[in-house]
Design an enzyme around this catalytic site. Structure first.
Site, PDB file in Angstrom:
ATOM      1  CG  ASP A  48      -1.832   1.196   1.282  1.00 24.60           C
ATOM      2  OD1 ASP A  48      -2.903   1.091   0.661  1.00 24.60           O
ATOM      3  OD2 ASP A  48      -1.492   2.228   1.892  1.00 24.60           O
ATOM      4  CE1 TYR A  53       0.896   7.809   2.399  1.00 20.10           C
ATOM      5  CE2 TYR A  53       1.255   5.510   1.831  1.00 20.10           C
ATOM      6  CZ  TYR A  53       0.472   6.497   2.406  1.00 20.10           C
ATOM      7  OH  TYR A  53      -0.725   6.166   2.987  1.00 20.10           O
ATOM      8  CE  LYS A  78      -3.605   4.724   0.457  1.00 17.66           C
ATOM      9  NZ  LYS A  78      -2.192   4.603   0.838  1.00 17.66           N
ATOM     10  CG  HIS A 111      -4.407   9.798   0.282  1.00 13.26           C
ATOM     11  ND1 HIS A 111      -3.073   9.661  -0.027  1.00 13.26           N
ATOM     12  CD2 HIS A 111      -4.508   9.436   1.584  1.00 13.26           C
ATOM     13  CE1 HIS A 111      -2.411   9.226   1.036  1.00 13.26           C
ATOM     14  NE2 HIS A 111      -3.263   9.090   2.028  1.00 13.26           N
TER      15      HIS A 111
HETATM   16  N1  LIG Z   1      -5.063   6.313   3.638  1.00 14.09           N
HETATM   17  C1  LIG Z   1      -4.496   7.054   4.566  1.00 14.09           C
HETATM   18  O1  LIG Z   1      -4.800   8.240   4.743  1.00 14.09           O
HETATM   19  C2  LIG Z   1      -3.446   6.438   5.439  1.00 14.09           C
HETATM   20  C3  LIG Z   1      -2.997   7.114   6.575  1.00 14.09           C
HETATM   21  C4  LIG Z   1      -2.039   6.501   7.377  1.00 14.09           C
HETATM   22  C5  LIG Z   1      -1.552   5.255   7.018  1.00 14.09           C
HETATM   23  N2  LIG Z   1      -1.990   4.618   5.879  1.00 14.09           N
HETATM   24  C6  LIG Z   1      -1.477   3.300   5.453  1.00 14.09           C
HETATM   25  O2  LIG Z   1      -1.430   2.420   6.558  1.00 14.09           O
HETATM   26  C7  LIG Z   1      -0.084   2.012   6.779  1.00 14.09           C
HETATM   27  C8  LIG Z   1       0.195   1.799   8.257  1.00 14.09           C
HETATM   28  O3  LIG Z   1      -0.110   2.946   9.006  1.00 14.09           O
HETATM   29  P1  LIG Z   1       0.985   3.781   9.812  1.00 14.09           P
HETATM   30  O4  LIG Z   1       2.281   3.671   9.126  1.00 14.09           O
HETATM   31  O5  LIG Z   1       0.403   5.134  10.011  1.00 14.09           O
HETATM   32  O6  LIG Z   1       0.987   3.133  11.256  1.00 14.09           O
HETATM   33  P2  LIG Z   1       1.112   1.662  11.937  1.00 14.09           P
HETATM   34  O7  LIG Z   1       1.288   0.607  10.919  1.00 14.09           O
HETATM   35  O8  LIG Z   1      -0.019   1.592  12.895  1.00 14.09           O
HETATM   36  O9  LIG Z   1       2.427   1.850  12.804  1.00 14.09           O
HETATM   37  C9  LIG Z   1       3.672   1.968  12.225  1.00 14.09           C
HETATM   38  C10 LIG Z   1       4.684   2.206  13.362  1.00 14.09           C
HETATM   39  O10 LIG Z   1       4.755   1.042  14.192  1.00 14.09           O
HETATM   40  C11 LIG Z   1       6.090   0.515  14.184  1.00 14.09           C
HETATM   41  N3  LIG Z   1       5.943  -0.946  14.146  1.00 14.09           N
HETATM   42  C12 LIG Z   1       5.688  -1.738  13.081  1.00 14.09           C
HETATM   43  N4  LIG Z   1       5.572  -3.023  13.435  1.00 14.09           N
HETATM   44  C13 LIG Z   1       5.772  -3.062  14.770  1.00 14.09           C
HETATM   45  C14 LIG Z   1       5.777  -4.128  15.707  1.00 14.09           C
HETATM   46  N5  LIG Z   1       5.549  -5.371  15.325  1.00 14.09           N
HETATM   47  N6  LIG Z   1       6.025  -3.832  17.008  1.00 14.09           N
HETATM   48  C15 LIG Z   1       6.245  -2.548  17.398  1.00 14.09           C
HETATM   49  N7  LIG Z   1       6.229  -1.489  16.538  1.00 14.09           N
HETATM   50  C16 LIG Z   1       5.997  -1.752  15.235  1.00 14.09           C
HETATM   51  C17 LIG Z   1       6.747   1.080  12.956  1.00 14.09           C
HETATM   52  O11 LIG Z   1       8.129   1.262  13.135  1.00 14.09           O
HETATM   53  P3  LIG Z   1       9.270   0.615  12.184  1.00 14.09           P
HETATM   54  O12 LIG Z   1       8.946   0.931  10.747  1.00 14.09           O
HETATM   55  O13 LIG Z   1      10.486   1.333  12.670  1.00 14.09           O
HETATM   56  O14 LIG Z   1       9.281  -0.854  12.478  1.00 14.09           O
HETATM   57  C18 LIG Z   1       6.062   2.448  12.834  1.00 14.09           C
HETATM   58  O15 LIG Z   1       6.683   3.385  13.714  1.00 14.09           O
HETATM   59  C19 LIG Z   1       0.739   3.129   6.167  1.00 14.09           C
HETATM   60  O16 LIG Z   1       2.073   2.753   5.926  1.00 14.09           O
HETATM   61  C20 LIG Z   1      -0.053   3.421   4.920  1.00 14.09           C
HETATM   62  O17 LIG Z   1       0.204   2.431   3.930  1.00 14.09           O
HETATM   63  C21 LIG Z   1      -2.939   5.199   5.091  1.00 14.09           C
END
Ligand SMILES: NC(=O)c1ccc[n+]([C@@H]2O[C@H](COP(=O)([O-])OP(=O)(O)OC[C@H]3O[C@@H](n4cnc5c(N)ncnc54)[C@H](OP(=O)(O)O)[C@@H]3O)[C@@H](O)[C@H]2O)c1
Length: 274
Positions: A48, A53, A78, A111
């Site tokens: 994704d 990004y 997106k 998005h």
């Molecule tokens: N459509 C939208 O508006 C929107 C908005 C936000 C996000 N998204 C999508 O959703 C995805 C995920 O959301 P997000 O990146 O905001 O947050 P998330 O996946 O909830 O959290 C990511 C954070 O958690 C850490 N992490 C990952 N796996 C872990 C584990 N097993 N244990 C402890 N910490 C862990 C990562 O660090 P490290 O990388 O250092 O491991 C990073 O700091 C995004 O990458 C994107 O593709 C979409």
């Protein structure tokens, strides 16, 4: 180590893996390429990304360099807020495809529900779906009012709605509306961006299940039927986040997690968007 995963069918008939790798805030360049390469090696088949990004080119390069055939990887990107409008949205999709090095995208999402032009943008996505540049189309950050507006005009019902979802933010009315219309729900920031991994209920359930708090949050989403999109750039965590298909949370654990609703939006909250 390989990942066993389940798949979810879109209304188009396409099947996507229920765990996808998120790459928001994966730095462009080697960090994103390595994360995607690692995920594909570990068995992920779903990535994704988004224009905003800044790492579409790296996602595409990693897929191309991998041993996995293109048609076995489900790629989402997106439409960013300043690319709304009929012609602008089609141009933006072509530009994303060029950066990704792909001739079609598996899923193209609006998005954010930007007021004003989002209806024209949706017509553009319908056009891209009709001509095959996008094999599926959908929206992101659309809450129930945004979805109702869209459903009132859409020729193609969105195949997906990607919203922030965790036990701490459940958007039940939006999810109910999606289910009613056969819209697959994708949960972004499923790990609360780390903000609730130390929550006492989550950690207690994790201890009892001999799993990590991250795995408990992901499993909660999977058992609710969501696609989950955890982001990590670390190999161990990328593996950990996909190892969620060999255990089940029982009804009591799900009920305890369901009781954690607190309206926690870790990013921008579309509830305020007109
Ligand atoms: N459509 C939208 O508006 C929107 C908005 C936000 C996000 N998204 C999508 O959703 C995805 C995920 O959301 P997000 O990146 O905001 O947050 P998330 O996946 O909830 O959290 C990511 C954070 O958690 C850490 N992490 C990952 N796996 C872990 C584990 N097993 N244990 C402890 N910490 C862990 C990562 O660090 P490290 O990388 O250092 O491991 C990073 O700091 C995004 O990458 C994107 O593709 C979409």
């Amino acid at each position: 180590m390989s990942v066993t995963t389940t798949r979810i069918a879109l209304a188009t008939g396409a099947q996507l893996h229920q765990v996808g790798l998120g790459v928001y805030q994966s730095s462009p360049g080697v960090a994103t390429r390595t994360a995607v390469t690692t995920a594909l090696e570990l068995g992920y088949r779903h990535v994704d990304t988004a224009r905003i990004y800044g790492n579409e080119a790296d996602v595409g390069a990693a897929i191309k360099a991998s041993a996995v055939p293109r048609d076995q990887v489900f790629v989402t990107t997106k439409l960013w807020n300043d690319d709304h409008g009929y012609d602008a949205a089609l141009r933006a999709l072509d530009a994303s495809l060029a950066r990704l090095g792909l001739d079609y995208i598996d899923l193209y999402l609006i998005h954010w529900p930007v007021p004003g032009k989002r209806r024209d943008s949706w017509r553009a996505l319908e056009r891209a779906f009709a001509d095959g540049r996008a094999r599926a189309i959908g929206v992101s950050n659309y809450l129930a009012p945004h979805l109702r507006e869209l459903l009132g005009q859409a020729k193609v019902v969105p195949h997906v709605n990607q919203i922030e979802l965790t036990p701490f933010l459940q958007r039940r009315d939006t999810c109910a509306l999606c289910r009613e219309h056969g819209i697959v729900i994708e949960a972004y920031s499923p790990l609360t961006r780390g903000q609730r991994l130390g929550d006492p209920t989550v950690t207690a359930i994790a201890r009892a299940a001999e799993r990590t708090p991250a795995q408990v949050l992901l499993r909660w989403g999977i058992q609710h039927g969501f696609v989950v999109l955890p982001k990590s750039v670390h190999r161990e965590r990328i593996a950990e986040n996909a190892a969620v298909f060999d255990f089940t949370l029982d009804a009591a654990a799900m009920t305890r997690l369901d009781a954690l609703e607190e309206g926690l939006a870790t990013g921008w909250d579309p509830a305020g968007a007109p």
